[in-house]
Design an enzyme around this catalytic site. Structure first.
Site, mmCIF file in Angstrom:
data_model
loop_
_atom_site.group_PDB
_atom_site.id
_atom_site.type_symbol
_atom_site.label_atom_id
_atom_site.label_comp_id
_atom_site.label_asym_id
_atom_site.label_seq_id
_atom_site.Cartn_x
_atom_site.Cartn_y
_atom_site.Cartn_z
ATOM 1 N N SER A 136 0.727 -1.112 -0.058
ATOM 2 C CA SER A 136 0.174 -0.142 -0.087
ATOM 3 C C SER A 136 0.657 1.331 0.012
ATOM 4 O O SER A 136 0.270 2.164 0.100
ATOM 5 C CB SER A 136 -0.941 -0.093 1.168
ATOM 6 O OG SER A 136 -1.783 -0.937 0.858
ATOM 7 N N ASP A 137 2.058 1.232 -0.090
ATOM 8 C CA ASP A 137 2.931 2.363 0.025
ATOM 9 C C ASP A 137 4.101 2.065 -0.874
ATOM 10 O O ASP A 137 5.314 2.602 -0.274
ATOM 11 C CB ASP A 137 3.178 2.885 1.368
ATOM 12 C CG ASP A 137 3.885 4.351 1.237
ATOM 13 O OD1 ASP A 137 3.337 5.191 0.417
ATOM 14 O OD2 ASP A 137 4.401 4.902 2.083
ATOM 15 N N LEU A 138 4.169 1.481 -1.931
ATOM 16 C CA LEU A 138 5.462 1.061 -2.696
ATOM 17 C C LEU A 138 5.800 2.172 -3.566
ATOM 18 O O LEU A 138 5.049 2.638 -4.370
ATOM 19 C CB LEU A 138 5.062 -0.176 -3.542
ATOM 20 C CG LEU A 138 6.400 -0.631 -4.124
ATOM 21 C CD1 LEU A 138 7.406 -1.511 -3.121
ATOM 22 C CD2 LEU A 138 5.875 -1.800 -5.081
#
Length: 89
Positions: free
Chosen positions: A33-35
């Site tokens: 969710s935050d790549l």
């Protein structure tokens, strides 16, 4: 070809293997969710690792998070968190 192209290619492969592990090999699939580039850590030999799992979600939880530039548009439309969001990032 420049050696840099091969290094970038290898980094991409390492990140893909890390996502495959999170998405398919864990008991419960995990969406990072935050790549983004800041969350890819490199060793001295440029082996890449995915880090900063603070926003990661087990896929049975439906809450969309992430950095503004890396959040898939579907999340803004109320869609559930999925592994496709990591691929988008």
């Amino acid at each position: 070809m420049s050696k840099n192209i091969y290094i970038i290619h290898d980094i991409g492969i390492d990140v893909a293997y890390a996502l495959e592990y999170l998405h398919q090999e864990c008991k419960l699939p995990i969406a990072h969710s935050d790549l983004k580039t800041f969350n890819v850590l490199l060793e001295h030999d440029t082996t890449a690792h995915v880090g900063d799992l603070s926003l990661a979600w087990f896929l049975h939880i439906s809450c969309a998070t992430g950095s503004i530039a890396y959040v898939p548009p579907e999340y803004g439309m109320g869609k559930q968190v999925s592994t496709y969001g990591d691929v988008y990032s």
